[in-house]
Design an enzyme around this catalytic site. Structure first.
Site, PDB file in Angstrom:
ATOM      1  N   ILE A   1       0.873  -1.167   0.000  1.00 26.43           N
ATOM      2  CA  ILE A   1       0.000   0.000   0.000  1.00 26.43           C
ATOM      3  C   ILE A   1       0.912   1.220   0.000  1.00 26.43           C
ATOM      4  CG2 ILE A   1      -0.220  -0.107   2.531  1.00 26.43           C
ATOM      5  CD1 ILE A   1      -2.926   1.301   2.262  1.00 26.43           C
ATOM      6  N   SER A   2       0.579   2.202  -0.818  1.00 27.61           N
ATOM      7  CA  SER A   2       1.417   3.385  -0.959  1.00 27.61           C
ATOM      8  C   SER A   2       1.527   4.178   0.337  1.00 27.61           C
ATOM      9  CB  SER A   2       0.851   4.306  -2.051  1.00 27.61           C
ATOM     10  OG  SER A   2       0.861   3.683  -3.307  1.00 27.61           O
ATOM     11  N   ALA A   3       2.569   4.997   0.423  1.00 30.09           N
ATOM     12  CA  ALA A   3       2.737   5.916   1.545  1.00 30.09           C
ATOM     13  C   ALA A   3       1.643   6.978   1.514  1.00 30.09           C
ATOM     14  CB  ALA A   3       4.104   6.576   1.462  1.00 30.09           C
TER      15      ALA A   3
END
Length: 273
Positions: free
Chosen positions: A107-109
């Site tokens: 999951i992206s930052a």
């Protein structure tokens, strides 16, 4: 080494130091102009008595404070959709870093989510259609559904069936449960490189993995006046903003350097690319 043991830099350092946008990391950091989030790793340390909702709000406030978010609408949606519901149990949900979610995916930052939401904001107005390619745990798909509302449509496409199933459970626990139940939000198992023609054309398309080149089906499914945000490249990658003009022509610009996992087949991903 645990990041909780790292000393916090001074505020003046933070305002001038570029952040490593190691989004969905593969090899190493790609430096961008996005400001580093001050001591985001210390949220759980210093605010452990607060609720998850409060911690999520504090995360968003930090992104605002250091200039990552300027849009009130993006603030609202990121405060509404609690990131903790979309990361694996036991991981620090509010740290400004990508998180592994299994199946060689991440999951992206938060700062990358904020960046993409701001780039797409004008194409996520009520009633519009949005496509999230490589939807993972469902976080951005839930944000899209919240922004386009019940008269709009938010579609997530993810080629790992197990992630599709878990993302639906995540969304059911979130503030986006209502559009999921009502049918304006849906998540599907499929090859995102082919888009999702059933609900095309799309006003907004987000791609959560790096393509060697922009897939033509995604350009075809972008509505005139629509916008796509997609990381492009192999070793060196740029977050590209693709605008389809009203006459059907396409304009492309680079927003920032990034590092994502590759947009590839399910089998290649499971084998580690």
């Amino acid at each position: 080494m645990s990041s909780d043991n790292l000393a916090c830099p001074s505020t003046s350092d933070l305002r001038t130091q570029p952040v490593a946008a190691l989004d969905k990391e593969g090899i190493g950091p790609a430096m961008t102009s996005i400001p580093m989030i001050a001591c985001s790793t210390s949220l759980s340390e210093h605010h452990s008595g607060g609720s998850g909702t409060n911690k999520n709000k504090q995360m968003v406030e930090q992104l605002q404070r250091y200039g990552v978010i300027s849009s009130k609408k993006v603030v609202e949606v990121m405060e509404t959709i609690d990131r903790a519901l979309f990361v694996p149990d036991g991981t620090p949900a509010y740290v400004d870093s990508p998180m592994a979610i299994g199946y060689n995916a991440t999951i992206s930052a938060p700062h990358m989510h904020a960046t993409c939401l701001q780039l797409l904001e004008e194409n996520l107005q009520p009633g519009m259609h949005a496509l999230d390619v490589g939807s993972g745990t469902g976080y951005l798909t839930a944000c899209f559904a919240t922004m386009v509302g019940p008269q709009g449509r938010a579609i997530g496409v993810e080629h790992i069936p197990e992630l599709v199933a878990s993302s639906i459970k995540n969304i059911e626990k979130s503030a986006a449960a209502s559009p999921l139940k009502g049918g304006s939000l849906s998540v599907h198992a499929g090859d995102g490189r082919e888009g999702w023609p059933e609900h095309a054309p799309y006003d907004a398309i987000h791609v959560g993995a790096a393509a060697p080149e922009i897939p033509q089906p995604l350009i075809d499914q972008l509505k005139p006046g629509g916008r796509m945000v997609i990381p492009v490249g192999k070793i060196f990658q740029d977050l590209q903003v693709v605008d389809k003009n009203l006459d059907g022509s396409v304009s492309i610009r680079s927003e920032t350097a990034v590092r994502y996992v590759p947009l590839t087949s399910r089998d290649a991903q499971l084998k580690g690319y």
